[in-house]
Design an enzyme around this catalytic site. Structure first.
Site, short mmCIF file in Angstrom:
data_model
loop_
_atom_site.label_atom_id
_atom_site.label_comp_id
_atom_site.label_asym_id
_atom_site.label_seq_id
_atom_site.Cartn_x
_atom_site.Cartn_y
_atom_site.Cartn_z
N ASP A 205 7.79 16.63 8.13
CA ASP A 205 6.78 16.70 6.76
C ASP A 205 5.43 16.60 7.41
O ASP A 205 5.23 15.97 9.45
CB ASP A 205 7.12 16.09 5.82
CG ASP A 205 7.21 14.51 6.45
OD1 ASP A 205 6.95 13.92 7.48
OD2 ASP A 205 7.14 13.47 5.52
N ASP A 207 2.43 13.65 7.18
CA ASP A 207 1.93 12.23 6.12
C ASP A 207 0.73 12.21 6.26
O ASP A 207 -0.04 12.25 7.22
CB ASP A 207 3.06 11.33 7.17
CG ASP A 207 4.78 11.20 6.36
OD1 ASP A 207 4.96 11.37 5.80
OD2 ASP A 207 4.99 11.77 8.12
N ASP A 292 3.65 14.05 2.58
CA ASP A 292 3.36 12.51 1.73
C ASP A 292 2.18 12.58 1.52
O ASP A 292 1.37 12.26 3.15
CB ASP A 292 4.27 11.65 2.59
CG ASP A 292 5.72 12.16 2.53
OD1 ASP A 292 6.53 12.33 1.73
OD2 ASP A 292 6.35 11.30 3.49
#
Ligand code: 8DG
Ligand code: MN
Ligand code: MN
Length: 368
Positions: A205, A207, A292
């Protein structure tokens, strides 16, 4: 016989926050094996054994040489009996039979698949496994299952999400996020954290940490367009509360575990006949990417940055070091000195290390 210069095993700290761990791992064949063992224990919810293997993996990642003989690990911390047995097997046989058993284990294989879906953790995997399900396809086909909103998105974008995020994609998303954030908060600071800040070339992902100096209205920032899936978790931070003492405490920031649509316009160098155009229209020209987003008050920015940069093991060891060696409590919001009964303010990561009496460790040396 050639000895490694200036390396003394007994000087190696048991805490990864007192070691430098770059991405240059000389002991991947051991650390991969330990990570499989740790994951299997995580699936069995046996935290102690899981941590034992994660600490061992982290320690070997910090060694400046490849381990080739049992003598190489003599005097090192974090080398329990289970760990040594596996190292010995790998040195002698090239691989470990215990690790091979885990990799072939039906339960491990099913959990590995289930937890690869966004929104699925050990608890859900356990439930599906007990129902006799074994693969992601079987779960997908079972229309009687009640899936959470997060899990539905996880299945919808599954293929994109299991394929990793590249540095180039992270940079592209970073521009989009910075642009979007600046429309709402012109003086906002947007920083990539997580693996990419530690210098990783790929990740699962991206962040982001978002903060803005001054008393800006950052609350509605997350409540706006651009996201394919977004589960906004409102801030639950209460002023003056003591830092959490749990090993893997969640923080209280407003955050958003999102899926972002990254458009990847393909270069069209064809002569544009009609059938080609049709064909082009059917090809998906975007990729779903896990992002995120964490919003932090300016005063807590340094603590949030340290926590969200990771690695996870580095963060665990920082908190363990703080409480066991300094009688302090550290989390993503603050550092509390239990002896002096005061909160220690910090405007940078360097200051937090200094408060803890630790030498500064650069982000790219935190790949523990
Ligand atoms: P990856 O995405 O490339 O796989 O690696 P990563 O960037 O190191 O892992 P991550 O799962 O994205 O987490 C980044 C760091 O954030 C990690 O060190 C742990 C920390 N972290 C917190 N709170 C939380 C939380 O609530 N959820 C998650 N997933 N990570 C958190 O401090
Ligand atoms: Mn990450
Ligand atoms: Mn993350």
């Amino acid at each position: 016989e050639l000895e490694m210069p200036a390396f003394t095993a007994t000087k190696v700290s048991q805490y990864s926050c007192q070691r430098k761990t770059t991405l240059n791992n000389y002991n991947k064949k051991f650390t991969d094996a330990f990570e499989v063992m740790a994951e299997n224990y995580e699936f069995k919810e046996s935290e102690i054994f899981c941590l034992e293997f994660l600490r061992a993996a982290s320690l070997l990642k910090s060694l400046p040489f490849p381990v080739t003989r049992m003598k190489d690990i003599q005097g090192l911390p974090c080398m329990g009996d289970q760990v040594r047995d596996i190292i010995e097997e790998i040195i002698e046989e090239g691989e470990s039979s215990r690790v091979r058993e885990v990799l072939n284990d039906e339960r491990y294989k099913a959990f590995k698949q289930f937890t690869s879906v966004f929104g699925v953790g050990v608890k859900t995997s356990e439930k599906w496994y007990r129902m006799g399900l074994r693969t992601v396809e079987e779960v997908k086909a079972d229309k009687t299952l009640k899936l959470s909103k997060m899990q539905k998105a996880g299945f919808l974008y599954y293929e994109d999400l299991v394929s990793c995020v590249s540095k180039a994609e992270a940079d592209a998303v970073s521009l989009i996020v910075k642009n979007a954030v600046c429309t709402f908060l012109p003086d906002a600071l947007v920083t990539i954290t997580g693996g990419f800040r530690r210098g990783k070339k790929i990740g699962h992902d991206i962040d982001f940490l978002i903060t803005s100096p001054g008393p800006g209205e950052d609350d509605e920032l997350l409540h706006k367009g651009l996201l394919l899936y977004c589960d906004i978790i409102e801030s639950t931070f209460v002023k003056e509360q003591l830092p959490s003492r749990k090993v893997d405490a969640m923080d209280h920031f407003q955050k958003c575990f999102a899926i972002l649509k990254l458009c990847q316009p393909r270069v069209d160098n064809s002569t544009c006949n009609t059938s080609k155009k049709l064909e082009m229209a059917e090809v998906k020209d975007w990729k779903a990417i896990r992002v995120d987003l964490v919003i932090t008050p300016f005063e807590q920015y340094a603590y949030a940055l340290l926590g969200w940069t990771g690695s996870r093991q580095f963060g665990r060891d920082l908190r363990r070091y703080a409480s066991h060696e300094r009688k302090m409590v550290l989390d993503n919001h603050a550092l509390y000195d239990r002896r002096k009964r005061i909160f220690l303010k910090a405007g940078s990561e360097e200051e937090i290390f200094a408060h803890l009496g630790l030498d500064y460790v650069e982000p790219w040396e935190r790949n523990a």
